[in-house]
Design an enzyme around this catalytic site. Structure first.
Site, PDB file in Angstrom:
ATOM      1  N   ASP A  45       0.830  -1.215   0.000  1.00 16.90           N
ATOM      2  CA  ASP A  45       0.000   0.000   0.000  1.00 16.90           C
ATOM      3  C   ASP A  45       0.861   1.261   0.000  1.00 16.90           C
ATOM      4  O   ASP A  45       0.501   2.264  -0.615  1.00 16.90           O
ATOM      5  CB  ASP A  45      -0.936   0.010   1.214  1.00 16.90           C
ATOM      6  CG  ASP A  45      -2.041  -1.016   1.089  1.00 16.90           C
ATOM      7  OD1 ASP A  45      -2.568  -1.171  -0.030  1.00 16.90           O
ATOM      8  OD2 ASP A  45      -2.363  -1.671   2.090  1.00 16.90           O
ATOM      9  N   GLY A  46       2.011   1.218   0.704  1.00 17.92           N
ATOM     10  CA  GLY A  46       2.916   2.371   0.762  1.00 17.92           C
ATOM     11  C   GLY A  46       3.404   2.735  -0.638  1.00 17.92           C
ATOM     12  O   GLY A  46       3.443   3.915  -1.015  1.00 17.92           O
ATOM     13  N   ASN A 121      -5.309   8.386   1.503  1.00 19.82           N
ATOM     14  CA  ASN A 121      -5.736   7.718   2.747  1.00 19.82           C
ATOM     15  C   ASN A 121      -6.257   8.725   3.763  1.00 19.82           C
ATOM     16  O   ASN A 121      -7.393   8.681   4.157  1.00 19.82           O
ATOM     17  CB  ASN A 121      -4.552   7.013   3.416  1.00 19.82           C
ATOM     18  CG  ASN A 121      -4.447   5.548   3.043  1.00 19.82           C
ATOM     19  OD1 ASN A 121      -5.329   5.014   2.383  1.00 19.82           O
ATOM     20  ND2 ASN A 121      -3.375   4.907   3.477  1.00 19.82           N
ATOM     21  N   GLU A 122      -5.336   9.610   4.187  1.00 21.67           N
ATOM     22  CA  GLU A 122      -5.703  10.548   5.245  1.00 21.67           C
ATOM     23  C   GLU A 122      -4.690  11.672   5.343  1.00 21.67           C
ATOM     24  O   GLU A 122      -3.587  11.599   4.790  1.00 21.67           O
ATOM     25  CB  GLU A 122      -5.794   9.850   6.614  1.00 21.67           C
ATOM     26  CG  GLU A 122      -4.497   9.505   7.301  1.00 21.67           C
ATOM     27  CD  GLU A 122      -3.766   8.333   6.713  1.00 21.67           C
ATOM     28  OE1 GLU A 122      -2.716   8.576   6.078  1.00 21.67           O
ATOM     29  OE2 GLU A 122      -4.189   7.192   6.856  1.00 21.67           O
ATOM     30  N   LYS A 164      -8.800   3.622  11.213  1.00 25.21           N
ATOM     31  CA  LYS A 164      -9.364   2.441  11.891  1.00 25.21           C
ATOM     32  C   LYS A 164      -8.630   2.174  13.204  1.00 25.21           C
ATOM     33  O   LYS A 164      -9.235   1.802  14.206  1.00 25.21           O
ATOM     34  CB  LYS A 164      -9.290   1.223  10.967  1.00 25.21           C
ATOM     35  CG  LYS A 164      -9.859  -0.034  11.589  1.00 25.21           C
ATOM     36  CD  LYS A 164      -9.824  -1.192  10.613  1.00 25.21           C
ATOM     37  CE  LYS A 164     -10.258  -2.471  11.297  1.00 25.21           C
ATOM     38  NZ  LYS A 164      -9.336  -2.868  12.383  1.00 25.21           N
ATOM     39  N   SER A 165      -7.324   2.409  13.183  1.00 20.14           N
ATOM     40  CA  SER A 165      -6.523   2.154  14.396  1.00 20.14           C
ATOM     41  C   SER A 165      -6.882   3.110  15.532  1.00 20.14           C
ATOM     42  O   SER A 165      -6.566   2.834  16.686  1.00 20.14           O
ATOM     43  CB  SER A 165      -5.029   2.309  14.093  1.00 20.14           C
ATOM     44  OG  SER A 165      -4.649   1.446  13.076  1.00 20.14           O
TER      45      SER A 165
HETATM   46  P1  NAD Z   1       3.371   1.631   5.742  1.00 16.43           P
HETATM   47  O1  NAD Z   1       3.515   1.757   4.270  1.00 16.43           O
HETATM   48  O2  NAD Z   1       4.311   0.822   6.511  1.00 16.43           O
HETATM   49  O3  NAD Z   1       1.886   1.133   6.040  1.00 16.43           O
HETATM   50  C1  NAD Z   1       1.479   0.759   7.320  1.00 16.43           C
HETATM   51  C2  NAD Z   1       0.359  -0.257   7.179  1.00 16.43           C
HETATM   52  O4  NAD Z   1      -0.852   0.394   6.762  1.00 16.43           O
HETATM   53  C3  NAD Z   1       0.630  -1.358   6.149  1.00 16.43           C
HETATM   54  O5  NAD Z   1       0.283  -2.584   6.726  1.00 16.43           O
HETATM   55  C4  NAD Z   1      -0.292  -0.982   4.991  1.00 16.43           C
HETATM   56  O6  NAD Z   1      -0.712  -2.120   4.236  1.00 16.43           O
HETATM   57  C5  NAD Z   1      -1.456  -0.396   5.741  1.00 16.43           C
HETATM   58  N1  NAD Z   1      -2.326   0.452   4.921  1.00 16.43           N
HETATM   59  C6  NAD Z   1      -1.968   1.528   4.167  1.00 16.43           C
HETATM   60  N2  NAD Z   1      -3.047   2.011   3.542  1.00 16.43           N
HETATM   61  C7  NAD Z   1      -4.085   1.228   3.906  1.00 16.43           C
HETATM   62  C8  NAD Z   1      -5.470   1.240   3.617  1.00 16.43           C
HETATM   63  N3  NAD Z   1      -6.012   2.167   2.839  1.00 16.43           N
HETATM   64  N4  NAD Z   1      -6.272   0.295   4.196  1.00 16.43           N
HETATM   65  C9  NAD Z   1      -5.749  -0.629   5.026  1.00 16.43           C
HETATM   66  N5  NAD Z   1      -4.446  -0.696   5.338  1.00 16.43           N
HETATM   67  C10 NAD Z   1      -3.633   0.227   4.791  1.00 16.43           C
HETATM   68  O7  NAD Z   1       3.317   3.053   6.472  1.00 16.43           O
HETATM   69  P2  NAD Z   1       3.628   4.537   6.022  1.00 16.43           P
HETATM   70  O8  NAD Z   1       4.340   4.534   4.737  1.00 16.43           O
HETATM   71  O9  NAD Z   1       4.207   5.250   7.163  1.00 16.43           O
HETATM   72  O10 NAD Z   1       2.148   5.163   5.851  1.00 16.43           O
HETATM   73  C11 NAD Z   1       1.262   4.717   4.882  1.00 16.43           C
HETATM   74  C12 NAD Z   1      -0.084   4.557   5.497  1.00 16.43           C
HETATM   75  O11 NAD Z   1       0.019   3.665   6.580  1.00 16.43           O
HETATM   76  C13 NAD Z   1      -0.667   5.844   6.088  1.00 16.43           C
HETATM   77  O12 NAD Z   1      -1.448   6.513   5.140  1.00 16.43           O
HETATM   78  C14 NAD Z   1      -1.459   5.345   7.264  1.00 16.43           C
HETATM   79  O13 NAD Z   1      -2.840   5.233   6.997  1.00 16.43           O
HETATM   80  C15 NAD Z   1      -0.953   3.951   7.532  1.00 16.43           C
HETATM   81  N6  NAD Z   1      -0.419   3.920   8.885  1.00 16.43           N
HETATM   82  C16 NAD Z   1      -1.177   3.350   9.839  1.00 16.43           C
HETATM   83  C17 NAD Z   1      -0.745   3.355  11.142  1.00 16.43           C
HETATM   84  C18 NAD Z   1      -1.628   2.741  12.183  1.00 16.43           C
HETATM   85  O14 NAD Z   1      -2.638   2.137  11.814  1.00 16.43           O
HETATM   86  N7  NAD Z   1      -1.319   2.921  13.448  1.00 16.43           N
HETATM   87  C19 NAD Z   1       0.465   3.924  11.479  1.00 16.43           C
HETATM   88  C20 NAD Z   1       1.226   4.508  10.477  1.00 16.43           C
HETATM   89  C21 NAD Z   1       0.768   4.497   9.164  1.00 16.43           C
END
Ligand code: NAD
Length: 267
Positions: A45-46, A121-122, A164-165
């Site tokens: 996804d990244g 995403n956000e 969601k988290s």
């Molecule tokens: P990353 O690329 O390591 O992604 C972190 C996780 O988020 C991965 O498992 C990825 O598959 C998942 N993810 C990303 N977009 C998603 C979506 N639309 N639906 C479900 N899962 C999804 O992290 P990064 O490069 O720092 O950031 C990319 C995205 O990761 C951010 O947009 C953020 O939404 C997400 N993220 C989530 C958390 C958390 O849930 N606590 C923390 C940091 C980043």
């Protein structure tokens, strides 16, 4: 059709991207990095989010497609071992696409300069240290005084990610709404905020008026701006959207079940 393939640096992704490129060339399909009609992301996804930002100024003409090489990706319909099927589908592509909403973010700095950002995403506002103080203006009306770690604004397709988290709802990407989530709000006799997700329709903007500090962070997808002096940030669902090449059926709830539950059995 002109295609570009972006991959992350994992060996399997590089090899898969190379295989896709060669197969496309063999099929007489042009490879073009600058103005592709189709941007293919190979990785997770990244990688997809990075590919989106690379072509976010040409969303009207570029469709996107994800091939995942690791765990299930929310933005990827194809696996690395399905390259032959993918190429076959591309050769017979009827240019059908499915669109998902994206977010427009307007950042106003302390010196009144304005920067416009898009997010798939956000987008999140926080401070590097200490809690954040802000007034939340919903559809031009004062809504609440927020104090806490930060505020997260997500798209429907981003609702399964960071939102969601932090207790957000999972929203089907066909819904044209934006979700606001408070991150660790402080609620006591002095500070009071709604402390529940807010879902706003595409016609409404949410503006955050910030206390004058110089250590704000704006995180959007995989990007971030740090140590910013900000005055306000405005969020609204965009008039633009991302178009996915629809070469197979995307079943959103099945993807959610598979990613988060993985228990396909009936009682
Ligand atoms: P990353 O690329 O390591 O992604 C972190 C996780 O988020 C991965 O498992 C990825 O598959 C998942 N993810 C990303 N977009 C998603 C979506 N639309 N639906 C479900 N899962 C999804 O992290 P990064 O490069 O720092 O950031 C990319 C995205 O990761 C951010 O947009 C953020 O939404 C997400 N993220 C989530 C958390 C958390 O849930 N606590 C923390 C940091 C980043």
């Amino acid at each position: 059709m002109k295609v570009w393939i972006n991959s992350n640096t994992k060996e399997v992704s590089i090899k898969t991207a190379e295989k896709i490129k060669q197969s496309l060339l063999n099929a007489g399909i042009e490879i073009d990095q600058k103005n592709p009609d189709l941007a293919i992301s190979v990785g997770g996804d990244g990688t997809f989010l990075k590919t989106f930002h690379e072509y976010s100024d040409q969303l009207a003409t570029t469709r996107f497609l994800g091939v995942h090489t690791g765990h299930l990706g929310f933005y990827a319909d194809w696996r690395d071992f399905e390259v032959d099927e993918l190429i076959e589908a591309l050769i017979h592509d009827t240019k059908q696409s499915i669109t998902y909403p994206i977010l427009d973010v307007e950042v106003t700095y302390a010196d009144d300069s304005v920067e416009k950002i898009k997010a798939l995403n956000e987008a999140i506002i926080k401070r590097t240290s200490k809690t954040m103080r802000a007034d939340v203006i919903l559809d031009n009306e004062f809504f609440e005084k927020f104090r806490g770690d930060g505020l997260c604004f997500s798209t429907p397709s981003g609702s399964t990610a960071y939102a969601k988290s932090i207790g957000g709802a999972v929203i089907h990407p066909k819904s044209h709404v934006m979700q606001m989530n408070e991150i660790a709000p402080i609620n006591n006799r002095v500070y009071r905020s709604i402390s529940a997700p807010i879902i706003a329709p595409s016609s409404q903007a949410i503006e955050i008026l910030l206390a004058p500090e110089d250590d704000y962070m704006v995180n959007y997808d995989t990007n971030s701006k740090i140590d910013c002096s900000l005055k306000s940030v405005k969020f609204q669902l965009s008039n633009e959207s991302i178009q996915f090449a629809q070469l197979r059926d995307r079943h959103f709830w099945g993807r959610v079940e598979h990613a988060f539950l993985g228990t396909n059995d009936f009682i």
